[in-house]
Design an enzyme around this catalytic site. Sequence first.
Site, mmCIF file in Angstrom:
data_model
loop_
_atom_site.group_PDB
_atom_site.id
_atom_site.type_symbol
_atom_site.label_atom_id
_atom_site.label_comp_id
_atom_site.label_asym_id
_atom_site.label_seq_id
_atom_site.Cartn_x
_atom_site.Cartn_y
_atom_site.Cartn_z
ATOM 1 N N GLU A 35 0.545 -9.834 6.480
ATOM 2 C CA GLU A 35 0.367 -9.633 7.930
ATOM 3 C C GLU A 35 -0.944 -10.239 8.433
ATOM 4 O O GLU A 35 -1.827 -10.575 7.643
ATOM 5 C CB GLU A 35 0.428 -8.143 8.280
ATOM 6 N N LYS A 169 -3.308 6.007 5.016
ATOM 7 C CA LYS A 169 -4.705 6.362 5.245
ATOM 8 C C LYS A 169 -4.800 7.731 5.889
ATOM 9 O O LYS A 169 -3.969 8.094 6.716
ATOM 10 C CB LYS A 169 -5.280 5.305 6.183
HETATM 11 N N1 PSU Z 1 -3.561 0.885 8.728
HETATM 12 C C1 PSU Z 1 -4.518 0.374 7.924
HETATM 13 N N2 PSU Z 1 -4.954 -0.872 8.149
HETATM 14 C C2 PSU Z 1 -4.432 -1.651 9.153
HETATM 15 C C3 PSU Z 1 -3.411 -1.116 9.966
HETATM 16 C C4 PSU Z 1 -3.011 0.144 9.725
HETATM 17 O O1 PSU Z 1 -4.978 1.054 7.026
HETATM 18 O O2 PSU Z 1 -4.865 -2.796 9.335
HETATM 19 C C5 PSU Z 1 -2.792 -1.983 11.021
HETATM 20 C C6 PSU Z 1 -1.482 -2.572 10.482
HETATM 21 O O3 PSU Z 1 -1.284 -3.838 11.050
HETATM 22 C C7 PSU Z 1 -0.455 -1.603 10.999
HETATM 23 C C8 PSU Z 1 -1.023 -1.270 12.365
HETATM 24 O O4 PSU Z 1 0.840 -2.131 11.093
HETATM 25 O O5 PSU Z 1 -2.426 -1.174 12.140
HETATM 26 C C9 PSU Z 1 -0.464 0.006 12.912
HETATM 27 O O6 PSU Z 1 -0.873 0.136 14.231
HETATM 28 P P1 PSU Z 1 -0.214 1.267 15.154
HETATM 29 O O7 PSU Z 1 -0.650 2.562 14.553
HETATM 30 O O8 PSU Z 1 -0.786 1.013 16.507
HETATM 31 O O9 PSU Z 1 1.266 1.040 15.091
#
Ligand code: PSU
Length: 314
Positions: A35, A169
Amino acid sequence: MNERKPIIMTKKEYIIISPEVQHAIENNLPIVALESTIISHGMPWPKNAITAAAVEDVVRQNGAVPATIAIRNGKCLVGLSKEDIDYFAQTKDVWKVSLRDMPYVIAQQLPGATTVAATMRIAAMAGIKIFATGGIGGVHRGAEVTMDISADLTEMATTNVAIIAAGVKSILDIGLTLEYMETIGVPVVTYGQDEFPSFYSSKSGFKSPLRLDTPKAIAQLLSAKWDLDLNGSLLIANPVPAEFEMEPAIIEKHILKALSEANEKGIKGKSITPFLLKFISDNTEGESLEANIALIKNNAKIAAMIAVALQGIK
Ligand code: PSU
Ligand code: MN
């Protein structure tokens, strides 16, 4: 199950596949998607660009072809050039693109870094089955009030791309995220241990629903799932390497501070995840960044091994 469906014509005009990835598709070589949100919104320059290139090399060293995914000039890019990586690493106003943002960013020809959800969808369009990242989005703490549940999870319910991540996380509600994956039928397998890991730590306090100890066993599980038309993702949780692990109590302290600061500043919606991650990184003197880099490389390695094993199953 190994043949890759060609991209249907209506979508083809929106996709550019790099020569390296195109060669891999034509020759049925193992491919690992990566990604770009992690590049544009997950790490500071220049470590983001260095890490993105290093992660691609780890995939190659383990027998697969990397396909980093992003959106630029109205096209979904599958496989980035060095210039693309530097662009996404340095440009300030890159969009964080989840599924709902995709049509807007494409139609407006804006630069977009793809989240887990958007990366999976584009990978699937190109016929790629395996995807390595750091951490997935999930059910946020307090989601019973905010309804903040990442589109990564809903995407995992339907799209046939397996994700290798270092668990969930603890900025999220790990227990609710595991429950949600059960509801949507996503198997959660931890690689090599019984406990589900929590990104910076190999521990989370939650037992992993499943455990497997070899890439081959994971590839066999994936084959069985998709051969049975049990559509959707599989989460393979790969614990952070022991030498980079951080103490959960220390991380928790930073998370609580980050959450209260986010609350004070009124940060919500798509900004919350990048805000929390940056706050934790800034407040741990880079220790969390080093852990982040180490675990992504480790995930890329296991992902490549699984992609190779999957290719070997006929
Ligand atoms: N969690 C992490 N590192 C990240 C992300 C999430 O530990 O970089 C990033 C990823 O790209 C994930 C996105 O898909 O954040 C999720 O964002 P949201 O919660 O807004 O969907
Ligand atoms: Mn959200």
